[in-house]
Design an enzyme around this catalytic site. Structure first.
Site, PDB file in Angstrom:
ATOM      1  N   SER A 172      31.929  21.674  11.533  1.00 21.51           N
ATOM      2  CA  SER A 172      33.202  21.083  11.986  1.00 21.51           C
ATOM      3  C   SER A 172      34.316  22.049  11.609  1.00 21.51           C
ATOM      4  CB  SER A 172      33.439  19.752  11.262  1.00 21.51           C
ATOM      5  OG  SER A 172      34.770  19.311  11.464  1.00 21.51           O
ATOM      6  N   TYR A 201      34.486  14.127   3.735  1.00 23.32           N
ATOM      7  CA  TYR A 201      33.918  14.745   4.950  1.00 23.32           C
ATOM      8  C   TYR A 201      34.080  16.264   4.888  1.00 23.32           C
ATOM      9  CZ  TYR A 201      33.116  15.387  10.038  1.00 23.32           C
ATOM     10  OH  TYR A 201      32.639  15.788  11.272  1.00 23.32           O
TER      11      TYR A 201
HETATM   12  N1  LIG Z   1      33.312  13.909  17.030  1.00 19.42           N
HETATM   13  C1  LIG Z   1      33.964  14.855  16.414  1.00 19.42           C
HETATM   14  O1  LIG Z   1      35.194  14.940  16.505  1.00 19.42           O
HETATM   15  C2  LIG Z   1      33.228  15.917  15.622  1.00 19.42           C
HETATM   16  C3  LIG Z   1      33.929  17.091  15.293  1.00 19.42           C
HETATM   17  C4  LIG Z   1      33.261  18.067  14.569  1.00 19.42           C
HETATM   18  C5  LIG Z   1      31.962  17.886  14.178  1.00 19.42           C
HETATM   19  N2  LIG Z   1      31.307  16.742  14.509  1.00 19.42           N
HETATM   20  C6  LIG Z   1      29.929  16.596  14.052  1.00 19.42           C
HETATM   21  O2  LIG Z   1      29.083  16.439  15.174  1.00 19.42           O
HETATM   22  C7  LIG Z   1      27.915  15.722  14.777  1.00 19.42           C
HETATM   23  C8  LIG Z   1      27.640  14.616  15.777  1.00 19.42           C
HETATM   24  O3  LIG Z   1      28.691  13.669  15.728  1.00 19.42           O
HETATM   25  P1  LIG Z   1      29.238  12.850  17.009  1.00 19.42           P
HETATM   26  O4  LIG Z   1      30.673  13.128  17.136  1.00 19.42           O
HETATM   27  O5  LIG Z   1      28.347  13.079  18.168  1.00 19.42           O
HETATM   28  O6  LIG Z   1      29.159  11.355  16.448  1.00 19.42           O
HETATM   29  P2  LIG Z   1      28.130  10.161  16.695  1.00 19.42           P
HETATM   30  O7  LIG Z   1      28.087   9.826  18.143  1.00 19.42           O
HETATM   31  O8  LIG Z   1      28.520   9.127  15.726  1.00 19.42           O
HETATM   32  O9  LIG Z   1      26.724  10.822  16.298  1.00 19.42           O
HETATM   33  C9  LIG Z   1      26.248  10.910  14.984  1.00 19.42           C
HETATM   34  C10 LIG Z   1      24.763  10.684  15.031  1.00 19.42           C
HETATM   35  O10 LIG Z   1      24.222  10.865  13.712  1.00 19.42           O
HETATM   36  C11 LIG Z   1      23.265   9.858  13.489  1.00 19.42           C
HETATM   37  N3  LIG Z   1      23.151   9.523  12.069  1.00 19.42           N
HETATM   38  C12 LIG Z   1      24.134   9.130  11.225  1.00 19.42           C
HETATM   39  N4  LIG Z   1      23.624   8.815  10.026  1.00 19.42           N
HETATM   40  C13 LIG Z   1      22.287   9.019  10.111  1.00 19.42           C
HETATM   41  C14 LIG Z   1      21.203   8.869   9.205  1.00 19.42           C
HETATM   42  N5  LIG Z   1      21.390   8.424   7.948  1.00 19.42           N
HETATM   43  N6  LIG Z   1      19.954   9.163   9.624  1.00 19.42           N
HETATM   44  C15 LIG Z   1      19.749   9.598  10.893  1.00 19.42           C
HETATM   45  N7  LIG Z   1      20.723   9.771  11.795  1.00 19.42           N
HETATM   46  C16 LIG Z   1      21.976   9.478  11.412  1.00 19.42           C
HETATM   47  C17 LIG Z   1      23.789   8.637  14.245  1.00 19.42           C
HETATM   48  O11 LIG Z   1      22.717   7.759  14.592  1.00 19.42           O
HETATM   49  P3  LIG Z   1      22.696   6.204  14.143  1.00 19.42           P
HETATM   50  O12 LIG Z   1      24.105   5.737  14.133  1.00 19.42           O
HETATM   51  O13 LIG Z   1      21.862   5.543  15.184  1.00 19.42           O
HETATM   52  O14 LIG Z   1      22.049   6.202  12.797  1.00 19.42           O
HETATM   53  C18 LIG Z   1      24.424   9.261  15.473  1.00 19.42           C
HETATM   54  O15 LIG Z   1      23.558   9.293  16.589  1.00 19.42           O
HETATM   55  C19 LIG Z   1      28.171  15.236  13.354  1.00 19.42           C
HETATM   56  O16 LIG Z   1      27.519  16.097  12.435  1.00 19.42           O
HETATM   57  C20 LIG Z   1      29.673  15.364  13.208  1.00 19.42           C
HETATM   58  O17 LIG Z   1      30.071  15.526  11.868  1.00 19.42           O
HETATM   59  C21 LIG Z   1      31.902  15.746  15.233  1.00 19.42           C
END
Ligand SMILES: NC(=O)c1ccc[n+]([C@@H]2O[C@H](COP(=O)([O-])OP(=O)(O)OC[C@H]3O[C@@H](n4cnc5c(N)ncnc54)[C@H](OP(=O)(O)O)[C@@H]3O)[C@@H](O)[C@H]2O)c1
Length: 240
Positions: free
Chosen positions: A140, A153
């Site tokens: 991130s 975070y």
């Molecule tokens: N959205 C942003 O602005 C942003 C920016 C920079 C980086 N990121 C990074 O991108 C990645 C994906 O995030 P996203 O934005 O796509 O959000 P998201 O839709 O909430 O996806 C996160 C995924 O991680 C899974 N997860 C969370 N806890 C878990 C656990 N204990 N065991 C297994 N799976 C788990 C969730 O599945 P369940 O809920 O079904 O467990 C979910 O499918 C993350 O690493 C996030 O930090 C996001």
């Protein structure tokens, strides 16, 4: 990339799902590893299969060591090897330090750092057998800068980036490439819940992040790109 074998974590939603779909379009076999919402993983599997790719999901909370190890074993048996590991599953949280429960901090470190560390450790021997091995950690912009209300975070993503750098130095002589992709605000459930103040207009889309991932995987040349930093339209360039 046809025939390569990939694991994507947290692919039931958001960026992970977009990455799984982009891999599917290239004919990569995919195991969706981890995720507590099984129905979301099933949806991703169906979307991936519509693209004609081989796919299975292995649901579970990857914070549990045994669950992670069992999911990996099943995924490996399904794929029959491993070329690409995408550590994408993640959690975020917004609160001032004094209002942040230690449980929140522990969860953040567990999902954003310990899970990628553990899964990579478990997968490394198989990746060493691949002729085209890559590990991509979805970090991130908060791995670089510190935003108020995101101390836990930010600490976890700084740690993930540190792990990425050290591991890439450890394994590059064995032909394993390790990259970080570090986006700013991406329009997913995570950002909708944690940053409702952000205007969706001009935000990064999950497909923008999957394009960057595919660029790293497809362009395996002598020019190695360690990290891709992606900022939102409207943010000043180089001000992550
Ligand atoms: N959205 C942003 O602005 C942003 C920016 C920079 C980086 N990121 C990074 O991108 C990645 C994906 O995030 P996203 O934005 O796509 O959000 P998201 O839709 O909430 O996806 C996160 C995924 O991680 C899974 N997860 C969370 N806890 C878990 C656990 N204990 N065991 C297994 N799976 C788990 C969730 O599945 P369940 O809920 O079904 O467990 C979910 O499918 C993350 O690493 C996030 O930090 C996001």
């Amino acid at each position: 990339m046809k025939g390569l074998k990939a694991i994507v974590t947290g692919a039931g939603s958001g960026i992970g799902r977009a990455i799984a779909l982009a891999l599917a379009k290239e004919g990569v076999d995919i195991a969706l590893v981890g995720g507590k919402r099984e129905e979301k993983l099933k949806e991703t599997k169906e979307l991936v299969e519509k693209e004609g790719a081989k796919c299975e999901y292995f649901a579970g909370d990857l914070r549990e060591d045994k669950t992670l190890e069992d999911c990996y074993k099943s995924a490996k048996a399904f794929l029959g090897g491993l070329d690409v590991l995408i550590n994408n599953a993640g959690l975020t949280h917004n609160s001032l330090l004094e209002n942040t429960e230690m449980k929140v901090f522990d969860d953040m470190m567990a999902v954003n750092v310990r899970v990628p560390y553990h899964l990579t450790k478990v997968a490394l021997a198989d990746l060493k057998n691949s002729k085209r091995a890559s590990i991509i950690n979805i970090a991130s912009v908060v791995a670089h800068s510190g935003y108020a209300w995101q101390s836990a975070y930010s600490a976890s993503k700084h740690a993930l980036l540190g792990f990425t750098k050290a591991l890439s130095a450890e394994v590059y002589k064995e032909g394993i490439r390790v990259h970080a992709v570090s986006p700013g605000g991406v329009f997913t459930d995570m950002v909708k819940i944690s940053r409702p103040d952000l205007n969706p207009d001009g935000m990064i889309m999950p497909e923008d992040v999957s394009s960057a991932v595919m660029f790293l995987l497809k362009n395996r040349t002598n020019a190695v790109i360690d990290e891709i930093l992606i900022h939102r339209d409207g943010k000043q360039p180089f001000m992550v």
